[in-house]
Design an enzyme around this catalytic site. Structure first.
Site, short mmCIF file in Angstrom:
data_model
loop_
_atom_site.label_atom_id
_atom_site.label_comp_id
_atom_site.label_asym_id
_atom_site.label_seq_id
_atom_site.Cartn_x
_atom_site.Cartn_y
_atom_site.Cartn_z
N GLU A 105 35.66 75.50 24.91
CA GLU A 105 35.39 75.67 23.49
C GLU A 105 36.67 76.17 22.83
O GLU A 105 37.50 75.38 22.43
CB GLU A 105 34.24 76.65 23.30
CG GLU A 105 33.65 76.65 21.93
CD GLU A 105 32.27 76.03 21.87
OE1 GLU A 105 31.95 75.50 20.81
OE2 GLU A 105 31.51 76.06 22.85
N GLU A 153 27.48 86.50 23.58
CA GLU A 153 27.13 85.48 22.59
C GLU A 153 25.65 85.59 22.18
O GLU A 153 25.30 85.33 21.04
CB GLU A 153 27.38 84.09 23.19
CG GLU A 153 27.06 82.94 22.26
CD GLU A 153 27.42 81.59 22.87
OE1 GLU A 153 27.48 81.50 24.11
OE2 GLU A 153 27.66 80.63 22.11
C1 BGC Z 1 30.16 78.10 19.29
C2 BGC Z 1 29.67 79.07 18.25
C3 BGC Z 1 29.65 78.30 16.97
C4 BGC Z 1 28.54 77.29 17.12
C5 BGC Z 1 28.14 76.56 15.88
C6 BGC Z 1 29.14 77.05 19.41
O1 BGC Z 1 29.38 76.11 20.37
O2 BGC Z 1 30.47 78.73 20.46
O3 BGC Z 1 30.14 80.30 18.28
O4 BGC Z 1 29.64 79.02 15.83
O5 BGC Z 1 28.82 76.44 18.20
O6 BGC Z 1 27.77 75.28 16.06
#
Ligand code: BGC
Length: 869
Positions: free
Chosen positions: A461, A725
């Site tokens: 990510e 998270e």
């Molecule tokens: C991320 C998040 C992000 C979200 C929104 C995720 O894959 O890790 O923190 O804001 O997607 O789509």
């Protein structure tokens, strides 16, 4: 005589140390301190000179003269015009109201290569292009350059360098500088940053060797969650220029050769492979280079601190798993890489795998890294060496190391990498769990502020997710010096804005190419504004304002009835809430109102009255539309979730007469969840402030101090060393959440940090440029609770340190405050309105203050700035 008046924290364009800038009128900042209460800076004088020896006596660039003013933040240069390569020294003298005088000298600043003609170097790339699609190519390029015999005045030798990709330079066998992962991440076709290094210490007269190592990084490597790479381009390229006293002596060109070297492949997600039997040898020529087109955008010196190694952590545990296998516990989830001293026989392979958590069997838990293999490997050459990757980083607490017979604590360390922003605060309470929560928030900020504010550092990510940054920015503004970092990212946001005006979900805009969702794209308005109110950079706000305006118009254009129903793109809503979805129409309209009002405030701060009036009128209309659509009688919302109430209260969407009712309804929502929170990313930052602003700090503290699931302290008690998270990233009952979305270093839920500083400890400020009279305002409003013995925090505001702490002792509340100079300071004492003989609101002079309040007179009410709009 100085009367102990002192000048500290000198900055040029927000940064300490020598800076290279492209700003025609650089701005200077400093802080004045004095041990004497009531001291104030009454006047200052700035001198700027190209000759350090003439700085005091006859500065050749600028002498401001003595200016009667308390200003000490971002004071603009008004001297002779500055051209490319000008190196200047500056000093400031300050006087207090008694005439005491003090002076200090800042680090020199230097103008970069401002004119296109200043660059004589050519972009080059290996020819043929190295093939290593899967794991990231790395190339070594070599040249030599001549330095003439030095005369009596030794010349200044500098290298300017940048790359599409990542680069590092070695001059005569020594790595140049202490920056890593340079030149960082921007939308390279719009702007690319270069670095300038002093290399006098590394060169000698005669022939010198320069080796440049070129890797893929953000430019061409793997990024994000869809299994993609080469988002910016497929061919790493480099640009290097060596200068002697400003005269170009060598540049990158197609005479450079490709040589052999130990780093074979490297990638952020996959990790790095080094084969140390491939020695770095400029004589071992493998191929040629060719000139390449280079990027089309601007070439600028970086406006922000680079990524550096900021810490080195020794293991808290080394477990032997087998003859050559060790499991290392660093005791802290962090971002960086592992260093190992290895001395195996030639061709032994050492493998380092990384993980944030261990599974139930005690093995590395890597499922949540998704496709990020995050593995570094080394082939040894039979010498004792420190092994460490150069072009990758990992998010980890644990590492499994294969291939070393013995590993003592001194043989292995974790190296912390991050954008090197100064830590600007401390927060301490009588509650060990809260102190750990604070530490987790700080580690989350540090680990995820790496070139851009990211969502997480470990899995596939690592993007500049705008929503996450929007939620966390107010907290970050307390704990790190974000001024230069958010200046840089504000430009990334503008570069990523679509032609129609849409800000993205991620900036730089890669992987997720769409315009952004409510609460995500709004970062384009809310992050620069939050940074402005705390750092006071009006120039950045002015530069950014048209983009804010375009964003508001972009939403308005297709939502003329003022409910944000169209163009919500990914529309993720209150991301990762706990079975408490909030109506997305409500969320979007709330953010539409909030961004519009914030843009109006920005217009006001910039003196743009017509724009302010238009935007305020639009914001008023959106508030009315929100009320008509989502508010029923008595401050009850149609959609009754914690997030809905928190946003509506904080964004000023509930009529004043119904606010108390709305707070009661919010409390009822919390009661209905058994006194526990349920918010996702968008609600979390506003939940505690909405409660305390509404007179229910008791409930805010209940949530903050809760230890049962779900709560902040649940993760702390489970051993978290960073913010997770998800509330249920791991629970006793269910173990790990779905590994597809389960990072253990994601800062959004750490947004509670702002409340811990602003309300619990009671420190808030508005930077000088954001106030109506141009003087920094500091508010001390400590919010005590009988559930804790004490809380104390200290924060570097632009004008100086502000400290506030409260402590119970002998049925008395003791409040201790340190008020900075050059500020208008007020304390809101936590006293019941009915208490005799004490004023609740006092203006404070600079210095230390102590107040004592009998326990039976203690009561708290939020200061007026609570509501955001
Ligand atoms: C991320 C998040 C992000 C979200 C929104 C995720 O894959 O890790 O923190 O804001 O997607 O789509």
């Amino acid at each position: 005589m100085t009367g102990h008046l002192q000048i500290e924290r000198l900055r040029c364009e927000h940064r300490a140390g020598t800076v290279v800038i492209d700003v025609a009128q650089p701005r200077f900042s400093w802080q004045v301190s004095s041990p004497r209460n009531g001291a104030e800076q009454r006047s200052y004088q700035i001198r700027v000179s190209t000759d350090a020896r003439q700085l005091d006596s006859s500065p050749d660039l600028w002498d401001s003269g003595r200016i009667e003013s308390s200003a000490c933040s971002l004071v603009a240069y008004e001297g002779k015009s500055l051209s490319s390569r000008t190196r200047a020294y500056w000093s400031v003298t300050a006087w207090d109201e008694l005439g005491n005088e003090t002076s200090a000298t800042g680090a020199p600043f230097e103008l970069g290569l401002l004119r296109p003609g200043d660059w004589q170097a050519h972009w080059i790339t290996p020819d043929p292009r190295p093939l290593n699609a899967e794991t990231g190519s790395v190339s070594y390029l070599a040249t030599t350059f001549e330095i003439p015999e030095a005369g009596p005045d030794s010349p200044r030798l500098q290298i300017h360098a940048t790359a599409l990709g990542l680069y590092e330079l070695h001059v005569n066998g020594t790595r140049v500088g202490n920056r890593w992962l340079t030149p960082g991440w921007t939308d390279y076709d719009r702007r690319l940053h270069y670095d300038t290094y002093e290399i006098n210490e590394l060169v000698h007269s005669g022939t010198n060797t320069l080796i440049a190592v070129l890797a893929e990084g953000w430019y061409a490597g793997w990024l994000g969650f869809v299994g993609g790479r080469e988002y910016h381009g497929d061919t790493p390229q480099i640009l290097v220029q060596i200068e002697m006293d400003g005269t170009v002596v060598a540049t990158s060109d197609d005479s450079w050769k490709v040589i052999d070297g130990p780093v074979r492949t490297s990638d952020f997600l996959k990790g790095e492979h080094q084969d140390l039997t491939h020695r770095l040898d400029s004589m071992c020529v493998l191929g040629a280079t060719r000139r390449s087109a280079g990027p089309t955008g601007q070439l600028l010196p970086s406006p922000c601190e680079p990524v550096r190694v900021t810490d080195q952590i020794t293991p808290v545990g080394i477990q032997r798993l087998g003859p050559q296998r060790h499991l290392i516990d660093f005791g802290q989830n962090l971002v960086g890489r592992v260093r190992i001293r290895a001395n195996g026989v030639e061709n032994t392979q050492v493998t380092v795998r990384h993980a944030e958590m261990l599974d139930a069997t005690g093995a590395l838990y890597t499922a949540n890294l998704r496709s990020a293999t995050s593995t570094d490997t080394y082939v040894l050459d039979g010498q004792t060496r420190w092994l460490e990757p150069a072009f990758t980083f990992h998010g980890f607490r644990y590492a499994e190391i294969d291939g070393c017979d013995q590993l003592a604590p001194g043989d292995v360390a974790a190296v912390v990498l991050r954008s090197d922003l100064e830590t600007t605060s401390t927060w301490l309470s009588s509650h060990p769990g809260l102190n750990q929560l604070h530490s987790n928030i700080v580690w989350g900020a540090k680990g995820n502020f790496l070139e851009v504010p990211t969502d997480c550092p470990q899995r596939d990510e690592r993007l500049g997710w705008t929503g996450d940054a929007q939620v966390f920015a107010p907290t970050a503004n307390y704990i790190l010096d974000t001024a230069a970092f958010f200046t840089k990212w504000a430009r990334d946001l503008v570069d990523a804005q679509s032609d129609e005006g849409g800000f993205p979900d991620v900036a730089p805009r890669v992987v997720d190419p769409y315009d952004g969702a409510a609460g995500w794209a709004d970062a384009g308005v809310l992050v620069p504004w939050a940074a402005f109110t705390k750092n006071g950079d009006k120039r950045v706000l002015a530069e950014h304002f048209p983009a804010m305006q375009r964003w508001v118009h972009y939403v308005h254009e297709v939502n003329p009835n003022l409910l944000w129903l169209q163009r919500r793109n990914q529309d993720v809503g209150d991301w990762l809430h706990l079975d408490a979805p909030t109506d997305k129409d409500l969320i979007a309209t709330a953010f539409f109102a909030h961004s519009t009002r914030t843009t109006a405030r920005a217009a006001a701060a910039l003196g743009l009255q017509r724009e302010q009036a238009e935007l305020d009128q639009l914001a008023d209309g959106i508030v009315q539309a929100f009320r008509a659509a989502f508010v029923v009688d008595g401050g009850r919302l149609k959609d009754e979730t914690q997030t809905a109430y928190a946003l509506a209260l904080r964004f000023g969407l509930i009529p004043e007469s119904d606010r108390a009712g709305a707070v009661d309804n919010l409390v009822a929502c919390i009661d209905a969840r058994g006194g526990r929170l349920s918010t996702g990313f968008l609600g979390v930052a506003h939940l505690l402030p909405a409660l305390s602003d509404g007179g229910r700090a008791d409930i805010a503290y209940d949530l903050l101090l809760a230890e049962d699931y779900p709560s902040w302290l649940y993760a702390v008690n489970a051993g978290a060393t960073t913010i997770w998270e998800r509330w249920d990233g791991w629970t006793v009952d269910r173990g790990f959440q779905d590994p597809e979305m389960n990072s253990f270093n994601h800062y959004a839920f750490g947004a509670v940090g702002e409340w811990m500083y602003r309300t619990a400890a009671g420190i808030d400020w508005t930077a000088a440029a954001a106030t109506s009279d141009g003087v920094q305002q500091v508010t001390f409003a400590p919010c005590p609770t009988v559930r804790l013995e004490h809380i104390r925090a200290r924060v570097e505001t632009p004008a100086g340190p502000a400290e506030c702490g409260w402590r119970w002792s002998e049925r008395t509340l003791h409040v201790d405050i340190e008020a900075p100079l050059s500020s208008r300071c007020h304390v809101y004492l936590p006293i019941k309105p009915s208490a005799p003989h004490q004023s609740r609101i006092l203006e404070l002079e600079s210095g230390r203050h102590r107040f004592q309040i009998p326990a039976d007179q203690v009561g708290w009410a939020a200061p007026p700035e609570g509501q955001l709009s």
